[in-house]
Design a protein around this motif. Structure first.
Motif, PDB file in Angstrom:
ATOM      1  N   VAL A   1       0.835  -1.199   0.000  1.00 12.50           N
ATOM      2  CA  VAL A   1       0.000   0.000   0.000  1.00 12.50           C
ATOM      3  C   VAL A   1       0.871   1.250   0.000  1.00 12.50           C
ATOM      4  O   VAL A   1       0.591   2.227  -0.711  1.00 12.50           O
ATOM      5  CB  VAL A   1      -0.952  -0.015   1.211  1.00 12.50           C
ATOM      6  CG1 VAL A   1      -1.744   1.289   1.285  1.00 12.50           C
ATOM      7  CG2 VAL A   1      -1.898  -1.192   1.122  1.00 12.50           C
ATOM      8  N   SER A   2       1.938   1.241   0.796  1.00 12.39           N
ATOM      9  CA  SER A   2       2.838   2.401   0.825  1.00 12.39           C
ATOM     10  C   SER A   2       3.498   2.611  -0.532  1.00 12.39           C
ATOM     11  O   SER A   2       3.645   3.752  -0.991  1.00 12.39           O
ATOM     12  CB  SER A   2       3.908   2.201   1.901  1.00 12.39           C
ATOM     13  OG  SER A   2       3.326   2.076   3.183  1.00 12.39           O
ATOM     14  N   SER A   3       3.884   1.514  -1.192  1.00 11.57           N
ATOM     15  CA  SER A   3       4.504   1.650  -2.514  1.00 11.57           C
ATOM     16  C   SER A   3       3.515   2.202  -3.532  1.00 11.57           C
ATOM     17  O   SER A   3       3.875   3.042  -4.375  1.00 11.57           O
ATOM     18  CB  SER A   3       5.039   0.283  -2.975  1.00 11.57           C
ATOM     19  OG  SER A   3       5.995  -0.216  -2.058  1.00 11.57           O
ATOM     20  N   ILE A   4       2.263   1.751  -3.455  1.00  9.70           N
ATOM     21  CA  ILE A   4       1.251   2.264  -4.390  1.00  9.70           C
ATOM     22  C   ILE A   4       0.993   3.743  -4.131  1.00  9.70           C
ATOM     23  O   ILE A   4       0.866   4.544  -5.071  1.00  9.70           O
ATOM     24  CB  ILE A   4      -0.035   1.438  -4.254  1.00  9.70           C
ATOM     25  CG1 ILE A   4       0.197   0.017  -4.768  1.00  9.70           C
ATOM     26  CG2 ILE A   4      -1.186   2.081  -5.016  1.00  9.70           C
ATOM     27  CD1 ILE A   4      -0.975  -0.913  -4.570  1.00  9.70           C
ATOM     28  N   ALA A   5       0.906   4.129  -2.849  1.00  7.03           N
ATOM     29  CA  ALA A   5       0.700   5.552  -2.535  1.00  7.03           C
ATOM     30  C   ALA A   5       1.880   6.384  -3.024  1.00  7.03           C
ATOM     31  O   ALA A   5       1.693   7.501  -3.534  1.00  7.03           O
ATOM     32  CB  ALA A   5       0.515   5.726  -1.032  1.00  7.03           C
ATOM     33  N   LEU A   6       3.080   5.857  -2.902  1.00  7.55           N
ATOM     34  CA  LEU A   6       4.249   6.585  -3.398  1.00  7.55           C
ATOM     35  C   LEU A   6       4.187   6.741  -4.916  1.00  7.55           C
ATOM     36  O   LEU A   6       4.477   7.814  -5.461  1.00  7.55           O
ATOM     37  CB  LEU A   6       5.522   5.857  -2.984  1.00  7.55           C
ATOM     38  CG  LEU A   6       6.845   6.441  -3.489  1.00  7.55           C
ATOM     39  CD1 LEU A   6       7.022   7.865  -2.974  1.00  7.55           C
ATOM     40  CD2 LEU A   6       8.023   5.574  -3.078  1.00  7.55           C
ATOM     41  N   MET A   7       3.814   5.663  -5.622  1.00 11.38           N
ATOM     42  CA  MET A   7       3.686   5.767  -7.077  1.00 11.38           C
ATOM     43  C   MET A   7       2.598   6.760  -7.458  1.00 11.38           C
ATOM     44  O   MET A   7       2.735   7.509  -8.424  1.00 11.38           O
ATOM     45  CB  MET A   7       3.381   4.389  -7.660  1.00 11.38           C
ATOM     46  CG  MET A   7       4.558   3.445  -7.678  1.00 11.38           C
ATOM     47  SD  MET A   7       4.270   1.973  -8.695  1.00 11.38           S
ATOM     48  CE  MET A   7       2.981   1.176  -7.757  1.00 11.38           C
ATOM     49  N   ALA A   8       1.494   6.778  -6.697  1.00  7.90           N
ATOM     50  CA  ALA A   8       0.413   7.713  -7.002  1.00  7.90           C
ATOM     51  C   ALA A   8       0.882   9.158  -6.858  1.00  7.90           C
ATOM     52  O   ALA A   8       0.444  10.039  -7.615  1.00  7.90           O
ATOM     53  CB  ALA A   8      -0.773   7.451  -6.079  1.00  7.90           C
ATOM     54  N   ARG A   9       1.774   9.400  -5.898  1.00 14.83           N
ATOM     55  CA  ARG A   9       2.285  10.767  -5.733  1.00 14.83           C
ATOM     56  C   ARG A   9       3.303  11.133  -6.798  1.00 14.83           C
ATOM     57  O   ARG A   9       3.463  12.303  -7.140  1.00 14.83           O
ATOM     58  CB  ARG A   9       2.926  10.923  -4.351  1.00 14.83           C
ATOM     59  CG  ARG A   9       1.964  10.723  -3.207  1.00 14.83           C
ATOM     60  CD  ARG A   9       2.545  11.247  -1.899  1.00 14.83           C
ATOM     61  NE  ARG A   9       3.793  10.614  -1.530  1.00 14.83           N
ATOM     62  CZ  ARG A   9       3.895   9.534  -0.787  1.00 14.83           C
ATOM     63  NH1 ARG A   9       2.796   8.940  -0.332  1.00 14.83           N
ATOM     64  NH2 ARG A   9       5.062   9.027  -0.480  1.00 14.83           N
ATOM     65  N   ALA A  10       4.005  10.136  -7.331  1.00 12.61           N
ATOM     66  CA  ALA A  10       5.118  10.434  -8.240  1.00 12.61           C
ATOM     67  C   ALA A  10       4.772  10.283  -9.706  1.00 12.61           C
ATOM     68  O   ALA A  10       5.256  11.046 -10.542  1.00 12.61           O
ATOM     69  CB  ALA A  10       6.307   9.526  -7.899  1.00 12.61           C
ATOM     70  N   LEU A  11       3.922   9.313 -10.044  1.00 14.76           N
ATOM     71  CA  LEU A  11       3.718   8.992 -11.459  1.00 14.76           C
ATOM     72  C   LEU A  11       2.775   9.911 -12.224  1.00 14.76           C
ATOM     73  O   LEU A  11       3.042  10.202 -13.385  1.00 14.76           O
ATOM     74  CB  LEU A  11       3.240   7.544 -11.595  1.00 14.76           C
ATOM     75  CG  LEU A  11       4.315   6.476 -11.427  1.00 14.76           C
ATOM     76  CD1 LEU A  11       3.717   5.094 -11.629  1.00 14.76           C
ATOM     77  CD2 LEU A  11       5.462   6.686 -12.399  1.00 14.76           C
ATOM     78  N   PRO A  12       1.662  10.394 -11.642  1.00 12.60           N
ATOM     79  CA  PRO A  12       0.728  11.135 -12.512  1.00 12.60           C
ATOM     80  C   PRO A  12       1.325  12.313 -13.256  1.00 12.60           C
ATOM     81  O   PRO A  12       1.137  12.420 -14.467  1.00 12.60           O
ATOM     82  CB  PRO A  12      -0.368  11.579 -11.536  1.00 12.60           C
ATOM     83  CG  PRO A  12      -0.341  10.567 -10.472  1.00 12.60           C
ATOM     84  CD  PRO A  12       1.098  10.172 -10.321  1.00 12.60           C
ATOM     85  N   PRO A  13       2.082  13.210 -12.618  1.00 18.09           N
ATOM     86  CA  PRO A  13       2.607  14.343 -13.401  1.00 18.09           C
ATOM     87  C   PRO A  13       3.608  13.918 -14.458  1.00 18.09           C
ATOM     88  O   PRO A  13       3.607  14.449 -15.560  1.00 18.09           O
ATOM     89  CB  PRO A  13       3.273  15.229 -12.338  1.00 18.09           C
ATOM     90  CG  PRO A  13       2.652  14.808 -11.051  1.00 18.09           C
ATOM     91  CD  PRO A  13       2.368  13.357 -11.201  1.00 18.09           C
TER      92      PRO A  13
END
Length: 819
Positions: free
Chosen positions: A541-553
């Motif tokens: 879950v932490s890895s997914i949240a990190l990807m969500a913060r980093a990947l969209p832009p």
């Protein structure tokens, strides 16, 4: 010879008072002369001794040069009378040196002999600790003697240098201070001490090696290890061996040797393949005990992998049983359950044994059976039981658990393929792949988001729940009909039957909708899995949240420049992050207890922390988006040139300024449409207030900054800025009004009132225009008294009065009131 001169002077003084005619006086004079002769002889021999021991330019060298060239000596000179006695002098000096050396050697030999005799006695008796102390004393004696010899030689060199500089007086004084005593330490005594210390140390090391080999004896050919606590025929015990090693500073080295012997020669062969073990206990305390192992023939079935794995009936032993048997053998027959010894021995042994178990048992099994969840859990449980036993025997030295966490980490890593599947799917969703998207930016019934190019992954869907507003409450609020108790304890403005957690409708991307569903499925899977699986999945879950913060832009189909230039993209990024944060908050409440039971550790705090990180990232994106919109509005406002051209006679300037105002209203309408479509009502109102404050605040500052305004200029300002003061909110909500009479369940007029209440600069602009268009100062004073100009501060209204009106009693009265 200054001492002899002093003696002669004293005798001469005494003799001067004697009566030469008295026989008694003559006898006393003879006695004094004999005494003087004896003292001179004693002093002479002392000087000869010192000269014999001194180096450099000495009397011996001078006499040697004189004896080598007798033909050059004048017969009547004092040197000629010395020549017959040089040989005698040299014989005396040689004898003195020999005697001094012999005395020093005998003294040193006696001291060394005492120490050696004590060492040999202690060693023969098996008292290794006392023998070790004897060796330490010998080494210290040798070191002290060497240091003393070096210091004495340094003093002699300094004395010789001083004698050369002072013409011999310093040498004589130094000789008097030494009093001719024989040196206590010589080069020979130092060499004897060093040789003896080395010889005794070698003997002790040989004894220690033999004791260690006897304490732990591994027979590789016979697949057997023998340990005992009574050594050297029972004369030495293991505690004495360890104490002697500690005295010599060799404990770490020897314990590592014993550890390597046990791990490489015993533990590793037993764990390499299934085997049978045979234990032979000690017949009596201190007697030898053994552990033998016999590998099973090829093709034998391996020991079962289960949570309860024990050897039964002499059959094949599992690896943990082998390790436990070795631990019990060492604790009982080598260390005799001495907690202190087990702690000292366990410091190097347990970590090496745990590493051997991981390399020979845990890692191969987990690598070969990554999908066998029960088997991996059994390995983890067995490792935990093995470490618990080692801890009960004090082998772990009171440190934090090492073996069980390491094996659990291996199991978690092996189970990470399930975690990796979730992470890979989440990455694909965030990149806009596999979310059921279609090319372009077509929204799901909420208009389109245009970026001038196709951008897969930005298809929008509605999320959230509409609010159920208590319209009667808002009507009574607007009419001022609220009761006193309602004003003191105001209701929320929502109907009680509505959803309590509703925040209104908003848009998110379809990929975020799919990602939120993926996270919910992951959490449900974690609740139903084993402890290792649950922890592995929860950490995803932490890895997914990190990807969500980093990947969209950076990872989606829009570049950071597009995210900044297209309001919808930046706003969607913010709502996506906020939506995922809300999802984590809901999941923490819905599944917190189940996750804690599955993982064995608190699960709610990590989820809350990730939710807060996502919300913080959403705020950062929102600030960046608003900053870009501020810059766009600043470019438009630059066309008004801070209202410097208002009131000029140039019609083109006035036309250009009106076009700028219309362009500003149009931009506010476009941005308002994006915000009302994408953001929930509360965040949309906050964004509207921030944007209006930024744009209109510059115009208010420009008007308040004018020092003097004519009536015509006031009229033109009102005509120019009136559309902004009256129509900014309407432009912002234009698209929402075209879509219906409410926004996410809230009446449009309520939203407009909220935006006006949020924007201080809008209300201030309305007040400014009301002041500059007032007919008289009295009307301004009445409006101030009624509170219609509450948005203006007193100094701001005072500046406006001074700029638009002439001095009059009414103005002075109002200024006094303001001050």
């Amino acid at each position: 010879m200054s001492g002899s001169a002093a003696v002669a002077s004293a005798i001469a003084t005494a003799c001067s008072h004697l009566d030469s005619t008295n026989p008694v006086s003559i006898q006393e004079a003879i006695d004094h002369l004999d005494q003087y002769q004896n003292q001179v002889r004693i002093h002479l021999f002392r000087l000869l001794q010192k000269l014999a021991n001194q180096s450099g330019e000495s009397l011996d060298e001078a006499l040697g040069q004189l004896a080598a060239q007798p033909d050059k000596v004048i017969s009547e000179s004092p040197e000629a009378s010395i020549l017959p006695h040089i040989g005698t002098y040299r014989d005396i000096v040689a004898r003195i040196k020999g005697l001094v050396t012999e005395v020093s050697r005998k003294h040193a030999a006696e001291d060394v002999e005492k120490q050696v005799q004590e060492f040999e006695e202690r060693l023969a008796e098996g008292h290794l600790t006392d023998a070790a102390y004897c060796c330490v004393r010998l080494v210290k004696m040798a070191g002290d003697a060497e240091e003393e010899l070096a210091e004495r030689e340094a003093r002699q060199q300094q004395a010789a240098a001083a004698a050369g500089a002072e013409g011999g007086e310093g040498d004589a004084q130094a000789e008097e201070g030494e009093e001719g005593a024989a040196p206590r330490v010589t080069a020979e005594s130092v060499a004897l001490l060093q040789e003896t210390a080395q010889r005794c140390g070698t003997q002790l090391r040989e004894a220690l090696d033999a004791c260690c080999d006897e304490a732990v004896h591994v027979d590789p050919s016979g697949s057997c290890v023998v340990v005992r606590s009574a050594l050297r025929g029972g004369a030495t015990r293991v505690p004495d061996l360890f104490a002697a090693l500690q005295v010599l500073g060799l404990q770490e080295t020897y314990l590592k040797q014993m550890t390597d012997r046990l791990v490489d020669g015993v533990l590793q062969p037993m764990l390499a393949a299934p085997c049978r073990i045979t234990q032979t206990p000690a017949a009596e305390p201190g007697a030898p005990a053994s552990l033998a192992w016999q590998p099973e023939p090829p093709g034998s079935a391996p020991a079962p992998r289960s949570a309860d794995r024990r050897a039964s009936g002499g059959g094949t032993c599992d690896p943990e049983h082998c390790c436990q048997a070795l631990l019990r053998l060492l604790a009982a027959s080598l260390l005799e359950f001495d907690e202190g010894l087990m702690e000292v021995f366990g410091a190097p042994f347990w970590r090496a044994a745990a590493d051997c178990y991981i390399a020979c048992v845990a890692r191969p099994f987990i690598a070969s059976n990554p999908e066998d969840v029960e088997g991996c859990e059994a390995v983890v449980a067995a490792a935990a039981d093995l470490e618990a036993m080692a801890e009960s025997l004090n082998f772990t030295n009171g440190e934090e658990p090492y073996l069980a966490p390491a094996v659990e980490s291996l199991a978690r890593h092996a189970l990470s393929n399930r975690q990796e599947k979730y992470l890979e799917q989440a990455r694909q969703l965030l990149l806009g792949h596999g979310a059921g998207h279609v090319p372009g930016f077509q929204g799901a019934g909420h208009g389109s988001v245009h970026a001038g190019a196709e951008a897969p992954g930005w298809e929008t869907v509605a999320a959230g729940q509409a609010l159920q507003v208590d319209e009667e409450y808002y009507r009574r609020l607007a009419a001022g009909e609220l009761q006193d108790w309602e004003a003191q304890d105001p209701p929320t403005g929502l109907r009680p039957e509505g959803p309590l957690l509703a925040t209104g409708r908003y848009l998110i991307t379809r990929r975020m909708q799919a990602l939120a569903g993926l996270v919910e499925g992951l959490v449900q899977d974690a609740c139903a899995g084993s402890r290792a699986v649950s922890r592995a999945l929860l950490s995803a879950v932490s890895s997914i949240a990190l990807m969500a913060r980093a990947l969209p832009p950076a990872g989606a189909a829009a570049s950071p420049e597009q995210l900044a230039s297209v309001p919808q993209l930046g706003l969607l990024t913010a709502t996506d992050l906020t939506h995922l944060a809300g999802q984590l908050l809901l999941l923490s409440q819905a599944y917190g207890d189940a996750l804690e039971g599955a993982t064995g550790e608190p699960a709610v705090p990590p989820l809350l922390e990730e939710a807060l990180e996502l919300r913080a990232a959403a705020r950062v994106v929102m600030r960046e988006q608003l900053a870009h919109q501020y810059a766009s509005l600043d470019d438009i406002l630059a066309g008004l040139d801070r209202l410097r051209g208002v009131g000029s006679s140039d019609a083109k300037v006035g036309m250009r300024q009106r076009r700028v105002v219309q362009q500003l209203l149009h931009s506010l309408g476009r941005l308002g449409r994006s915000c009302t479509e994408v953001l929930p009502p509360e965040e949309g109102v906050a964004a509207a207030g921030a944007v209006l404050d930024h744009a209109l605040g510059q115009l208010v500052a420009a008007v308040l900054g004018k020092g003097d305004m004519s009536h015509d200029e006031c009229v033109e300002l009102a005509a120019l800025l009136g559309p902004l003061a009256e129509g900014a909110v309407d432009s912002w909500l234009g698209a929402a009004k075209a879509g219906g009479s409410e926004l996410s369940g809230i009446p449009i007029d309520v939203v407009a009132a909220a935006i006006t209440a949020r924007s201080l600069q809008l209300r201030k602009l309305q007040c400014v225009l009301r002041v500059i268009t007032s007919d008289s100062v009295g009307a301004i004073a009445e409006a101030w008294d009624r509170g219609d100009l509450a948005a203006l501060a007193a100094p701001e209204l005072e500046a406006l009065l001074l700029a638009i009106s002439e001095d009059s009693p009414a103005r002075r009265a109002l200024l006094e009131k303001l001050q």
